[in-house]
Scaffold this active site. Structure first.
Site, PDB file in Angstrom:
ATOM      1  N   CYS A  83      25.481  22.541  -3.602  1.00 10.21           N
ATOM      2  CA  CYS A  83      24.245  21.817  -3.296  1.00 10.21           C
ATOM      3  C   CYS A  83      24.444  20.313  -3.508  1.00 10.21           C
ATOM      4  O   CYS A  83      25.240  19.711  -2.794  1.00 10.21           O
ATOM      5  CB  CYS A  83      23.061  22.376  -4.085  1.00 10.21           C
ATOM      6  SG  CYS A  83      21.453  21.849  -3.394  1.00 10.21           S
ATOM      7  N   HIS A 197      23.259  27.469  -1.599  1.00 11.97           N
ATOM      8  CA  HIS A 197      23.469  28.053  -2.926  1.00 11.97           C
ATOM      9  C   HIS A 197      24.077  29.444  -2.780  1.00 11.97           C
ATOM     10  O   HIS A 197      23.353  30.416  -2.529  1.00 11.97           O
ATOM     11  CB  HIS A 197      22.134  28.167  -3.673  1.00 11.97           C
ATOM     12  CG  HIS A 197      21.609  26.879  -4.187  1.00 11.97           C
ATOM     13  ND1 HIS A 197      21.963  26.368  -5.420  1.00 11.97           N
ATOM     14  CD2 HIS A 197      20.753  25.984  -3.631  1.00 11.97           C
ATOM     15  CE1 HIS A 197      21.341  25.223  -5.610  1.00 11.97           C
ATOM     16  NE2 HIS A 197      20.612  24.961  -4.535  1.00 11.97           N
ATOM     17  N   GLU A 199      25.093  31.364  -5.092  1.00 11.47           N
ATOM     18  CA  GLU A 199      24.604  32.221  -6.171  1.00 11.47           C
ATOM     19  C   GLU A 199      23.207  32.762  -5.896  1.00 11.47           C
ATOM     20  O   GLU A 199      22.742  33.679  -6.577  1.00 11.47           O
ATOM     21  CB  GLU A 199      24.628  31.462  -7.504  1.00 11.47           C
ATOM     22  CG  GLU A 199      23.520  30.472  -7.737  1.00 11.47           C
ATOM     23  CD  GLU A 199      23.672  29.131  -7.028  1.00 11.47           C
ATOM     24  OE1 GLU A 199      22.896  28.215  -7.335  1.00 11.47           O
ATOM     25  OE2 GLU A 199      24.588  29.000  -6.165  1.00 11.47           O
TER      26      GLU A 199
END
Length: 216
Positions: A83, A197, A199
């Site tokens: 990011c 992102h 994750e």
């Protein structure tokens, strides 16, 4: 087989526990740290980034992040930015904050982070990406969607294309679009980064992180 050791750089970037858990899930031995020796010795360094470009750069400078990242890359040791962790790798950002309208980045790649030109900003949600040929980071998930949360992005890739024998090692740039195209990921030798992102991107994001961890 020993698990690859990954340090998530602890420089005050906000909640990083989700990325720590995701890295552990894909087989990494993970530590949240800013200690110089641990950062330099790790198999991989992940540079998170949440929120404002200026705040992330201030936190990185306070933790000696620019030197740590430069030193790892100079030794060919892998670094992954996420990011705003992608954005700081560029020359700077036009994101306003306080008296300074622009903030310098780490100058790993040429280009300036700019506000998205789209009817709705921020760009928040799942979007498809368009990986470069030969991608290793997105191998196996080239057609998947990833989760983005951002108002600023890098609209152009300003590094001239390599010629001749050097072209085999040219950076691989992945694109996405929200109103207009922007850089979604870059793979450039030991330095990789994603605007999205991983994750927070479900199985596709975990697959990407596993690709990176297994390359260490």
């Amino acid at each position: 087989m020993t698990a690859p050791q990954v340090v998530v750089l602890d420089y005050g970037s906000g909640n990083v526990h989700s990325v720590v858990r995701a890295l552990e899930h894909v087989g990494a031995d993970v530590e949240l740290a800013a200690d110089r020796d641990r950062v330099l010795a790790a198999d991989g360094l992940l540079v998170p980034g949440v929120g404002n470009f200026h705040a992330c750069m201030a936190g990185l400078r306070a933790a000696d992040g620019p030197w740590l990242i430069d030193t790892r890359l100079a030794g060919g040791r892998p670094v992954l930015g996420i990011c705003v962790g992608l954005q700081v790798m560029f020359d700077g950002s036009a994101e306003p904050s306080g008296p300074s309208p622009e903030e310098e980045g780490l100058h790993q790649w040429p280009g300036t982070v700019r506000r998205l030109t789209a009817p709705v900003v921020p760009h928040m949600g799942w979007s498809s990406v368009h990986p470069a040929d030969g991608t290793r980071l997105l191998a196996g998930v080239e057609d998947e969607r990833f989760y983005f949360v951002h108002s600023y992005a890098v609209p152009t890739w300003d590094l001239p294309p390599a010629q001749g024998a050097l072209s085999a090692a040219a950076p691989r740039v992945t694109w996405s679009e929200h109103g207009s195209p922007f850089v979604a990921a870059v793979e450039n030798g030991p330095l990789s980064a994603t605007q999205f992102h991983p994750e927070k991107s479900g199985d596709a994001g975990l697959h990407l992180l596993k690709n990176w961890v297994m390359s260490l």
